[in-house]
Design a protein around this motif. Structure first.
Motif, short mmCIF file in Angstrom:
data_model
loop_
_atom_site.label_atom_id
_atom_site.label_comp_id
_atom_site.label_asym_id
_atom_site.label_seq_id
_atom_site.Cartn_x
_atom_site.Cartn_y
_atom_site.Cartn_z
N THR A 189 0.83 -1.15 0.00
CA THR A 189 -0.06 -0.08 0.00
C THR A 189 0.97 1.05 0.09
N ALA A 190 0.87 2.30 -1.14
CA ALA A 190 1.70 3.13 -1.35
C ALA A 190 0.94 4.48 -1.52
N MET A 191 1.71 5.44 -1.62
CA MET A 191 1.12 6.81 -1.81
C MET A 191 1.79 7.42 -2.83
N VAL A 192 0.97 7.81 -4.13
CA VAL A 192 1.60 8.49 -5.34
C VAL A 192 1.41 9.74 -5.28
N LEU A 196 5.62 7.06 -2.45
CA LEU A 196 6.08 6.96 -1.06
C LEU A 196 5.59 5.55 -0.58
N VAL A 197 6.82 4.77 -0.14
CA VAL A 197 6.60 3.42 0.33
C VAL A 197 6.88 3.30 1.86
N ALA A 198 6.29 2.69 2.62
CA ALA A 198 6.48 2.47 4.06
C ALA A 198 7.56 1.81 4.13
N ASN A 199 8.82 2.38 5.09
CA ASN A 199 10.07 1.49 5.31
C ASN A 199 9.72 0.75 6.35
N GLN A 200 9.49 -0.70 5.94
CA GLN A 200 9.01 -1.73 6.91
C GLN A 200 10.19 -2.38 7.50
N HIS A 201 11.45 -2.26 7.05
CA HIS A 201 12.52 -2.56 7.57
C HIS A 201 13.57 -1.91 8.30
#
Length: 409
Positions: free
Chosen positions: A98-101, A164-169
């Motif tokens: 799930t990202a934001m453009v 924008l992609v969540a920085n999961q790591h």
């Protein structure tokens, strides 16, 4: 032959009272409207079912396996393992996020998929609805987004957008999201919710962004040979995977929609069937009055030697004829309207400027599909009801006493 001749004469003869003729026409009109409505309603439901199978289910995953925690390693081997299953046609790796453009200060949430272009087209038909560069030609740092996403952001093919992609790591739970600059090369114009939720980019683009190896993905996707058995196939094929995965099929995401279509089909058939039943049994009242109106003629026929079977067949044929005429006209009108229904719907709401299906269902037009077996069943049920409704009045006609009727005239 005599019964048919007499039935035709009685049907075209003038009645002593206009109410008999009115009831006969009302019965015919009721049957016609019932048959017309049933054919149109079933055609629309068949159309939605066809679009669900051929349109929506060609895009959404038939079967998917998502890793809940650690990524899936060595996706090449896992894809080959899935393809060895006898009911799986094709398989491919995916990264689902799930990202934001973002474009010029505007943001839009999206379901971002990282795909292998040459493999994705074997499991998904979304490429048939892409305007611009196709999915199979997608390269690194390129993106394809839904038409409604592009419209909301005001972005055109050729522009560069920020994803924008969540920085999961990250070890920090509130770490800033990772940013990717991608060039928009295509727009998905399918019509429906897919246009406002889906975005596709190259698998390696997301692997590089998330810090994954080239053999690591977050999910696998498969296309099956029998979509209505997808859940069982998903569970069976999932047992061949060594990774801990969450097994899903289209029944979880779209199954309620399919069940709703089937439920509406049943409800519509029952309701319209009752309408046809009421219209058919209106024949009883019209035929009872017909018999009452023609008592003198029946008495004369009996004195001339007409058998009860001839009298019975005469009035039974008359009642059946009313239903046959209504069913025939209703079938012709229903078929013509069902065939032209999508064009009529588009013409109507193109002028009105508002589409009631926009953003509600998985299609933004009114589909229609004629299945001739539905028409045959409708006609068979209508004629069966007409025969049942004609029996009692025809039987009453045979009970006419010539001496009593002619003695009172």
């Amino acid at each position: 032959m005599l019964s048919a001749f007499l039935s035709k004469r009685f049907r075209h003869a003038k009645h002593k009272t206009g109410i008999v003729s009115l009831l006969s026409k009302a019965s015919t009109l009721g049957v016609m409207l019932g048959v017309t409505v049933l054919i149109i309603a079933l055609s629309v439901i068949n159309g939605f079912e066809q679009q669900l199978e051929e349109r929506l289910l060609s895009v959404v995953p038939h079967v998917s396996y998502q890793s809940p925690y650690d990524p899936i390693n060595d996706w090449h081997e896992k894809v080959e393992t899935l393809k060895e299953h006898p009911h799986i046609i094709a398989a491919t790796p995916e990264i689902n996020l799930t990202a934001m453009v973002q474009f010029k200060g505007k943001l839009k949430a999206t379901q971002l998929k990282g795909v292998v272009p040459r493999l994705h087209q074997t499991v998904s038909g979304v490429g048939n609805y892409v305007q611009g560069k196709g999915v199979a030609q997608l390269e690194l740092n390129e993106i394809i987004i839904g038409k409604k996403i592009a419209k909301s952001l005001g972005v055109n093919v050729g522009d560069k957008v920020t994803v924008l992609v969540a920085n999961q790591h990250s070890e920090q739970p509130l770490a800033a999201p990772k940013r990717i600059t991608l060039q928009l090369v295509g727009v998905i114009n399918m019509g429906g919710p897919i246009d406002e939720s889906l975005a596709l980019t190259h698998l390696e683009t997301l692997q590089n962004t998330l810090g994954l190896d080239k053999g690591q993905v977050t999910g696998l996707r498969a296309k099956v040979d029998n979509i209505f058995n997808a859940h069982d196939i998903a569970m069976s094929a999932g047992q061949t995977l060594s990774d801990l995965v969450y097994v899903s099929s289209w029944f979880r995401t779209q199954g309620s929609l399919y069940q709703d279509i089937q439920m509406v089909r049943t409800i519509v058939f029952l309701v319209v069937f009752l309408i046809i039943a009421v219209a058919s049994f209106n024949i009883v009242s019209s035929m009872v009055m017909e018999v009452k109106d023609k008592q003198a003629d029946i008495a004369i026929l009996k004195t001339m030697g007409a058998k009860d079977s001839t009298i019975f067949a005469t009035f039974a044929l008359q009642g059946i004829t009313y239903a046959v005429i209504g069913a025939f006209i209703g079938t012709v009108v229903g078929v013509l309207l069902a065939i032209n229904l999508p064009n009529l719907f588009n013409a109507l709401f193109a002028e009105a400027g508002s589409n009631p299906l926009a953003g509600v269902y998985f299609v933004e037009f009114l589909p229609s599909k004629l299945i001739w077996s539905d028409i045959f069943i409708t006609l068979a049920v209508t004629l069966l009801l007409a025969v049942s409704a004609s029996v009692y009045p025809a039987w009453q006609a045979t009970k006419t006493d010539p001496a009593q009727v002619l003695g009172n005239t």
